[in-house]
Design a protein around this motif. Structure first.
Motif, PDB file in Angstrom:
ATOM      1  N   VAL A  23       0.847  -1.201   0.000  1.00  0.00           N
ATOM      2  CA  VAL A  23       0.000   0.000   0.000  1.00  0.00           C
ATOM      3  C   VAL A  23       0.884   1.252   0.000  1.00  0.00           C
ATOM      4  CG1 VAL A  23      -1.686   1.301   1.384  1.00  0.00           C
ATOM      5  CG2 VAL A  23      -1.911  -1.188   1.140  1.00  0.00           C
ATOM      6  N   PHE A  24       2.048   1.160   0.636  1.00  0.00           N
ATOM      7  CA  PHE A  24       2.921   2.313   0.810  1.00  0.00           C
ATOM      8  C   PHE A  24       4.088   2.360  -0.173  1.00  0.00           C
ATOM      9  CE2 PHE A  24       0.911   1.369   4.863  1.00  0.00           C
ATOM     10  CZ  PHE A  24       0.312   2.591   5.138  1.00  0.00           C
ATOM     11  N   VAL A  25       4.386   1.238  -0.829  1.00  0.00           N
ATOM     12  CA  VAL A  25       5.537   1.177  -1.730  1.00  0.00           C
ATOM     13  C   VAL A  25       5.077   0.680  -3.105  1.00  0.00           C
ATOM     14  CG1 VAL A  25       7.903   0.348  -2.020  1.00  0.00           C
ATOM     15  CG2 VAL A  25       6.958   0.606   0.287  1.00  0.00           C
ATOM     16  N   PRO A  26       4.617   1.612  -3.936  1.00  0.00           N
ATOM     17  CA  PRO A  26       4.090   1.212  -5.243  1.00  0.00           C
ATOM     18  C   PRO A  26       5.068   0.403  -6.098  1.00  0.00           C
ATOM     19  CG  PRO A  26       3.543   3.508  -4.788  1.00  0.00           C
ATOM     20  CD  PRO A  26       4.478   3.049  -3.694  1.00  0.00           C
ATOM     21  N   ALA A  27       6.357   0.647  -5.956  1.00  0.00           N
ATOM     22  CA  ALA A  27       7.345  -0.075  -6.769  1.00  0.00           C
ATOM     23  C   ALA A  27       7.331  -1.575  -6.485  1.00  0.00           C
ATOM     24  CB  ALA A  27       8.741   0.489  -6.528  1.00  0.00           C
ATOM     25  N   TRP A  28       6.887  -1.978  -5.302  1.00  0.00           N
ATOM     26  CA  TRP A  28       6.875  -3.389  -4.926  1.00  0.00           C
ATOM     27  C   TRP A  28       5.558  -4.083  -5.273  1.00  0.00           C
ATOM     28  CZ3 TRP A  28       8.803  -3.088   0.837  1.00  0.00           C
ATOM     29  CH2 TRP A  28      10.112  -2.589   0.860  1.00  0.00           C
ATOM     30  N   ARG A  29       4.555  -3.310  -5.616  1.00  0.00           N
ATOM     31  CA  ARG A  29       3.204  -3.865  -5.740  1.00  0.00           C
ATOM     32  C   ARG A  29       3.105  -5.057  -6.671  1.00  0.00           C
ATOM     33  NH1 ARG A  29      -0.174   1.769  -5.763  1.00  0.00           N
ATOM     34  NH2 ARG A  29       0.012   2.082  -3.514  1.00  0.00           N
ATOM     35  N   ARG A  30       3.627  -4.936  -7.851  1.00  0.00           N
ATOM     36  CA  ARG A  30       3.465  -6.007  -8.842  1.00  0.00           C
ATOM     37  C   ARG A  30       3.980  -7.349  -8.302  1.00  0.00           C
ATOM     38  NH1 ARG A  30       3.599  -5.285 -14.990  1.00  0.00           N
ATOM     39  NH2 ARG A  30       3.242  -7.418 -15.641  1.00  0.00           N
ATOM     40  N   ALA A  31       5.182  -7.335  -7.753  1.00  0.00           N
ATOM     41  CA  ALA A  31       5.768  -8.578  -7.232  1.00  0.00           C
ATOM     42  C   ALA A  31       4.997  -9.084  -6.017  1.00  0.00           C
ATOM     43  CB  ALA A  31       7.238  -8.354  -6.871  1.00  0.00           C
ATOM     44  N   ILE A  32       4.643  -8.167  -5.126  1.00  0.00           N
ATOM     45  CA  ILE A  32       3.910  -8.585  -3.921  1.00  0.00           C
ATOM     46  C   ILE A  32       2.544  -9.138  -4.297  1.00  0.00           C
ATOM     47  CG2 ILE A  32       2.762  -7.727  -1.841  1.00  0.00           C
ATOM     48  CD1 ILE A  32       5.205  -5.860  -1.471  1.00  0.00           C
ATOM     49  N   TRP A  33       1.848  -8.444  -5.185  1.00  0.00           N
ATOM     50  CA  TRP A  33       0.513  -8.909  -5.563  1.00  0.00           C
ATOM     51  C   TRP A  33       0.564 -10.245  -6.289  1.00  0.00           C
ATOM     52  CZ3 TRP A  33      -1.698  -3.610  -7.617  1.00  0.00           C
ATOM     53  CH2 TRP A  33      -1.910  -2.766  -6.519  1.00  0.00           C
ATOM     54  N   MET A  34       1.628 -10.502  -7.020  1.00  0.00           N
ATOM     55  CA  MET A  34       1.790 -11.807  -7.663  1.00  0.00           C
ATOM     56  C   MET A  34       1.945 -12.891  -6.593  1.00  0.00           C
ATOM     57  SD  MET A  34       1.878 -13.705 -10.320  1.00  0.00           S
ATOM     58  CE  MET A  34       2.136 -12.689 -11.740  1.00  0.00           C
ATOM     59  N   ALA A  35       2.717 -12.579  -5.565  1.00  0.00           N
ATOM     60  CA  ALA A  35       2.920 -13.554  -4.486  1.00  0.00           C
ATOM     61  C   ALA A  35       1.661 -13.710  -3.632  1.00  0.00           C
ATOM     62  CB  ALA A  35       4.105 -13.136  -3.615  1.00  0.00           C
ATOM     63  N   SER A  36       1.108 -12.584  -3.178  1.00  0.00           N
ATOM     64  CA  SER A  36      -0.010 -12.651  -2.229  1.00  0.00           C
ATOM     65  C   SER A  36      -1.339 -13.013  -2.884  1.00  0.00           C
ATOM     66  CB  SER A  36      -0.150 -11.324  -1.479  1.00  0.00           C
ATOM     67  OG  SER A  36      -0.528 -10.281  -2.357  1.00  0.00           O
ATOM     68  N   GLY A  37      -1.485 -12.695  -4.149  1.00  0.00           N
ATOM     69  CA  GLY A  37      -2.759 -12.964  -4.810  1.00  0.00           C
ATOM     70  C   GLY A  37      -2.755 -14.180  -5.706  1.00  0.00           C
ATOM     71  N   PHE A  38      -1.574 -14.781  -5.874  1.00  0.00           N
ATOM     72  CA  PHE A  38      -1.476 -15.914  -6.797  1.00  0.00           C
ATOM     73  C   PHE A  38      -0.623 -17.039  -6.214  1.00  0.00           C
ATOM     74  CE2 PHE A  38       0.352 -17.958 -10.631  1.00  0.00           C
ATOM     75  CZ  PHE A  38      -0.819 -18.360 -11.239  1.00  0.00           C
ATOM     76  N   ALA A  39       0.654 -16.783  -6.030  1.00  0.00           N
ATOM     77  CA  ALA A  39       1.583 -17.854  -5.654  1.00  0.00           C
ATOM     78  C   ALA A  39       1.269 -18.464  -4.281  1.00  0.00           C
ATOM     79  CB  ALA A  39       3.025 -17.338  -5.683  1.00  0.00           C
ATOM     80  N   VAL A  40       1.127 -17.631  -3.257  1.00  0.00           N
ATOM     81  CA  VAL A  40       0.878 -18.172  -1.913  1.00  0.00           C
ATOM     82  C   VAL A  40      -0.489 -18.852  -1.827  1.00  0.00           C
ATOM     83  CG1 VAL A  40       0.654 -17.620   0.543  1.00  0.00           C
ATOM     84  CG2 VAL A  40       2.522 -16.618  -0.795  1.00  0.00           C
ATOM     85  N   PRO A  41      -1.576 -18.217  -2.324  1.00  0.00           N
ATOM     86  CA  PRO A  41      -2.861 -18.931  -2.283  1.00  0.00           C
ATOM     87  C   PRO A  41      -2.833 -20.259  -3.046  1.00  0.00           C
ATOM     88  CG  PRO A  41      -3.274 -16.610  -2.614  1.00  0.00           C
ATOM     89  CD  PRO A  41      -1.775 -16.815  -2.741  1.00  0.00           C
ATOM     90  N   LEU A  42      -2.123 -20.313  -4.171  1.00  0.00           N
ATOM     91  CA  LEU A  42      -2.057 -21.574  -4.912  1.00  0.00           C
ATOM     92  C   LEU A  42      -1.239 -22.628  -4.177  1.00  0.00           C
ATOM     93  CD1 LEU A  42      -1.809 -20.498  -8.650  1.00  0.00           C
ATOM     94  CD2 LEU A  42      -3.807 -21.270  -7.365  1.00  0.00           C
ATOM     95  N   LEU A  43      -0.175 -22.213  -3.518  1.00  0.00           N
ATOM     96  CA  LEU A  43       0.602 -23.150  -2.707  1.00  0.00           C
ATOM     97  C   LEU A  43      -0.258 -23.697  -1.565  1.00  0.00           C
ATOM     98  CD1 LEU A  43       3.319 -24.485  -2.137  1.00  0.00           C
ATOM     99  CD2 LEU A  43       3.936 -22.476  -0.801  1.00  0.00           C
ATOM    100  N   LEU A  44      -1.011 -22.814  -0.912  1.00  0.00           N
ATOM    101  CA  LEU A  44      -1.928 -23.263   0.138  1.00  0.00           C
ATOM    102  C   LEU A  44      -3.000 -24.187  -0.429  1.00  0.00           C
ATOM    103  CD1 LEU A  44      -2.275 -19.896   2.090  1.00  0.00           C
ATOM    104  CD2 LEU A  44      -1.031 -21.934   2.841  1.00  0.00           C
ATOM    105  N   ALA A  45      -3.440 -23.905  -1.648  1.00  0.00           N
ATOM    106  CA  ALA A  45      -4.453 -24.745  -2.289  1.00  0.00           C
ATOM    107  C   ALA A  45      -3.922 -26.152  -2.570  1.00  0.00           C
ATOM    108  CB  ALA A  45      -4.937 -24.091  -3.590  1.00  0.00           C
ATOM    109  N   VAL A  46      -2.667 -26.246  -2.944  1.00  0.00           N
ATOM    110  CA  VAL A  46      -2.055 -27.566  -3.174  1.00  0.00           C
ATOM    111  C   VAL A  46      -2.039 -28.365  -1.871  1.00  0.00           C
ATOM    112  CG1 VAL A  46       0.111 -28.752  -3.734  1.00  0.00           C
ATOM    113  CG2 VAL A  46      -0.707 -26.882  -5.186  1.00  0.00           C
ATOM    114  N   ALA A  47      -1.607 -27.715  -0.792  1.00  0.00           N
ATOM    115  CA  ALA A  47      -1.587 -28.395   0.516  1.00  0.00           C
ATOM    116  C   ALA A  47      -3.009 -28.767   0.943  1.00  0.00           C
ATOM    117  CB  ALA A  47      -0.929 -27.492   1.561  1.00  0.00           C
ATOM    118  N   TYR A  48      -3.957 -27.874   0.711  1.00  0.00           N
ATOM    119  CA  TYR A  48      -5.366 -28.129   1.023  1.00  0.00           C
ATOM    120  C   TYR A  48      -5.860 -29.370   0.281  1.00  0.00           C
ATOM    121  CZ  TYR A  48     -10.446 -27.291   0.743  1.00  0.00           C
ATOM    122  OH  TYR A  48     -11.806 -27.407   0.779  1.00  0.00           O
TER     123      TYR A  48
END
Length: 148
Positions: A23-48
């Motif tokens: 929210v505070f560092v726009p330069a990081w958004r793309r990478a963070i949103w890829m991790a938090s909105g895609f990679a981590v949820p999908l990893l959790l989904a695999v374990a689920y």
């Protein structure tokens, strides 16, 4: 099960901290949103999915047709952890959507962070707060003629 629970919590917490930082560092958004909105949820989904495949047969009386059936599912520790992973994955996905939507609408950071914190702690209430903030911002825009 305890180790998987702890690892999933640590991973989700790290993703949430990064998401709030985005929210505070726009330069990081793309990478963070890829991790938090895609990679981590999908990893959790695999374990689920793995937990469901391994432990579903252990809950013979379990299901989704009644409260008693859902209780029977959660009496199996592996399925209880699976249920927790479900929450972690979906809340993180929704939190990322909130952050992206807020950025697209140029909503004030001070309004975005509480929505994210509530989504992390009590998912649907964070989504509700974001919907209220969006509606108020839209109303403000229509009255003043300027985006916040």
């Amino acid at each position: 099960m305890g180790m998987l629970f702890q690892l999933a919590n640590a991973l989700a917490l790290a993703a949430w901290v990064a998401l709030i930082a985005s929210v505070f560092v726009p330069a990081w958004r793309r990478a963070i949103w890829m991790a938090s909105g895609f990679a981590v949820p999908l990893l959790l989904a695999v374990a689920y999915g793995a937990l469901l495949a391994i432990f579903w047969s252990d809950a013979a009386d379990g299901g989704f047709g009644s409260l008693a059936e859902v209780q029977a599912l959660f009496q199996v520790p592996g399925l209880l952890v699976a249920g927790w992973l479900h929450y972690l994955a979906f809340d993180l996905f929704v939190g990322t959507w909130i952050a992206r939507d807020a950025a697209e609408r140029n909503l004030p950071r001070g309004a975005v962070v509480p929505s994210l914190v509530l989504t992390f702690l009590v998912g649907p209430l964070g989504l509700l707060l974001h919907a209220v903030v969006r509606a108020l911002a839209r109303r403000h825009e229509s009255i003043v003629g300027v985006r916040p």
